[in-house]
Enzyme design. Structure first.
Site, PDB file in Angstrom:
ATOM      1  N   HIS A   1       0.821  -1.211   0.000  1.00 27.19           N
ATOM      2  CA  HIS A   1       0.000   0.000   0.000  1.00 27.19           C
ATOM      3  C   HIS A   1       0.855   1.261   0.000  1.00 27.19           C
ATOM      4  O   HIS A   1       0.325   2.367  -0.229  1.00 27.19           O
ATOM      5  CB  HIS A   1      -0.927   0.001   1.217  1.00 27.19           C
ATOM      6  CG  HIS A   1      -2.194   0.776   1.021  1.00 27.19           C
ATOM      7  ND1 HIS A   1      -2.508   1.410  -0.161  1.00 27.19           N
ATOM      8  CD2 HIS A   1      -3.242   1.034   1.861  1.00 27.19           C
ATOM      9  CE1 HIS A   1      -3.664   2.010  -0.047  1.00 27.19           C
ATOM     10  NE2 HIS A   1      -4.141   1.802   1.176  1.00 27.19           N
TER      11      HIS A   1
ATOM     12  N   ASP B   1      -2.322   2.188  -4.639  1.00 24.23           N
ATOM     13  CA  ASP B   1      -3.549   2.629  -3.974  1.00 24.23           C
ATOM     14  C   ASP B   1      -4.638   1.567  -4.130  1.00 24.23           C
ATOM     15  O   ASP B   1      -4.568   0.682  -4.989  1.00 24.23           O
ATOM     16  CB  ASP B   1      -4.030   3.959  -4.555  1.00 24.23           C
ATOM     17  CG  ASP B   1      -3.064   5.102  -4.253  1.00 24.23           C
ATOM     18  OD1 ASP B   1      -2.382   5.012  -3.207  1.00 24.23           O
ATOM     19  OD2 ASP B   1      -2.977   6.047  -5.061  1.00 24.23           O
TER      20      ASP B   1
END
Length: 455
Positions: A426, A430
């Protein structure tokens, strides 16, 4: 003392040469005596006399120095750049005879095991590294004395023929049985059965119960033993923990209707096998779909360089396929997947899988990779969250195909469904990009025409 010995040797050699040529009268039949090393040059020399004897034969002896080329030192083969050292496990011992290309030892590295064969026929003279010792590329491993021919298997010694027994007159060892006598008395008449006599219960002695074993006497019920972690397992543990500590891992899920891909496989598997001599499986569909999705979402194919704080985008797609082996999980790489068709992918998977089962994967076969696919469904896994394989940024987890009721066009139907999971870093990817990527894979697997139309 050294000069005296040399003088004796030279004088004795000259004397023997004279004997052989027949020019010396001493060598005709008998020797009255030979004086060696007596002269003005050696005032302290003693007189050595060989007693009278007849010269029957003169034999010369010489020592042969071992040629250095007969003994060779075998070194550790060069490792890949990502591997620095390995552990040695010996298959042979000092004094063992080996044939050319016969495995002498195995070097276990972080990624695979490298077999070191014998370069020639010979006998192992010395092991230069202990069993379990660490070696680097180019480290001397063992010395081998070469021999001319391959070692032949020892033939079993023939048993000597048993000596034939001497002929002797036949003698009856057992005397003849006596003649049967005629009975003169009648056999006894059996008496009629008598009624059973009952005993009181108190008169019956109870049978002693078998002794019960003490709990401490039972062995092996709660035993335990320890085994040293092999280098591959240590490396796997280190890399997985490194990924957990470095990446901000997040997992997103989806489900795939496998009806169309199963129908395509059932229709064309015979023709596919006949043309390509390969079985058509499901893994090639997911590999091809992943390459298609990676081209649409290049950030999933990228990686963060923590040293320079840069994002490295790759213009090529190398997909690692996780394969379980008795030694641990290995991830051979299918390179340039974007240029392959289904047959190329199936052929590469088959070749890498065969090498993995035979423990013949080279380090180059597992080096690199930009994306990983792990298929836990072959073991019956229904759901799971895979861990990223560094230095990559995402991994796709496949699971078992199970018939489930699903809503199709407002109706409930039973369809073969598979859960898929995408774990991603992450820090770089995204949620929107991860979900879009997984939906691309879902669309390409459920309807392969998406790949043809580039949708």
């Amino acid at each position: 003392m050294l000069s005296r010995s040399r003088c004796v040797s030279r004088a004795f050699s000259r004397s023997l040469s004279a004997f052989q040529k027949g020019n010396c009268p001493l060598g005709r039949r008998s020797l009255p005596g030979i004086s060696l090393c007596q002269g003005p040059g050696y005032p302290d020399s003693r007189k050595i006399v060989i007693s009278n004897s007849s010269v029957l034969n003169v034999r010369f002896f010489r020592t042969t120095a071992v040629c250095k080329d007969d003994v060779i030192t075998v070194k550790t083969p060069a490792f890949a750049e990502s591997v620095t050292e390995g552990d040695v496990r010996w298959e042979k011992a000092v004094g063992d005879t080996v044939a050319e290309d016969e495995v002498v030892c195995e070097i276990e590295t972080d990624k695979t095991s490298v077999q070191v064969p014998s370069p020639a026929n010979g006998v192992i003279e010395a092991l230069l590294v202990p069993d379990g010792g660490k070696v680097e590329g180019g480290t001397p491993l063992f010395t081998l004395r070469k021999t001319g021919a391959a070692p032949a298997k020892a033939k079993p010694a023939e048993a000597p023929a048993a000596a034939a027994p001497k002929a002797e007159p036949a003698v009856s060892a057992v005397p003849p049985p006596p003649a049967a006598s005629i009975p003169t008395q009648m056999p006894p008449v059996p008496s009629p059965p008598q009624p059973l006599t009952s005993k009181p219960v108190s008169a019956v002695k109870p049978t002693a119960a078998p002794p019960v074993a003490e709990p401490g006497a039972v062995k092996g019920l709660r035993a335990e033993h320890r085994e040293k972690m092999n280098r591959m397992r240590q490396r796997i543990a280190q890399r997985l923990k490194e990924a957990q500590n470095t990446c901000a891992m997040l997992t997103t899920f989806n489900e795939i209707d496998m009806s169309n891909i199963q129908d395509m496989r059932a229709r064309h598997k015979e023709a596919f096998l006949k043309k390509h001599n390969l079985k058509l499986g499901f893994m090639s569909a997911f590999v091809k779909a992943s390459a298609f999705a990676l081209q649409e979402q290049p950030v999933v194919n990228a990686v963060i360089d923590d040293t320079t704080k840069e994002v490295v985008y790759r213009d090529y797609i190398d997909i690692s396929v996780a394969v379980a082996t008795p030694r641990g999980l290995v991830v051979p790489v299918i390179r340039n997947v974007e240029t392959m068709n289904y047959a190329d992918i199936e052929r590469t998977i088959s070749e890498l899988g065969e090498k993995a089962r035979k423990n013949e994967l080279a380090i180059e076969d597992m080096d690199g990779g930009t994306f990983t696919i792990s298929n836990g469904g072959v073991f019956g896994s229904l759901f799971g969250t895979p861990i990223i394989n560094p230095p990559q940024s995402a991994i796709l987890g496949m699971h078992a195909i199970v018939d489930r009721p699903v809503a199709v066009g407002g109706k409930v139907e039973i369809r073969p469904m598979m859960y898929v999971a995408l774990t991603y870093d992450h820090r770089l990817i995204d949620g929107r990009e991860a979900v879009t990527f997984l939906r691309k894979i879902k669309a390409a697997v459920e309807d392969p025409r998406v790949l043809l139309l580039d949708l």
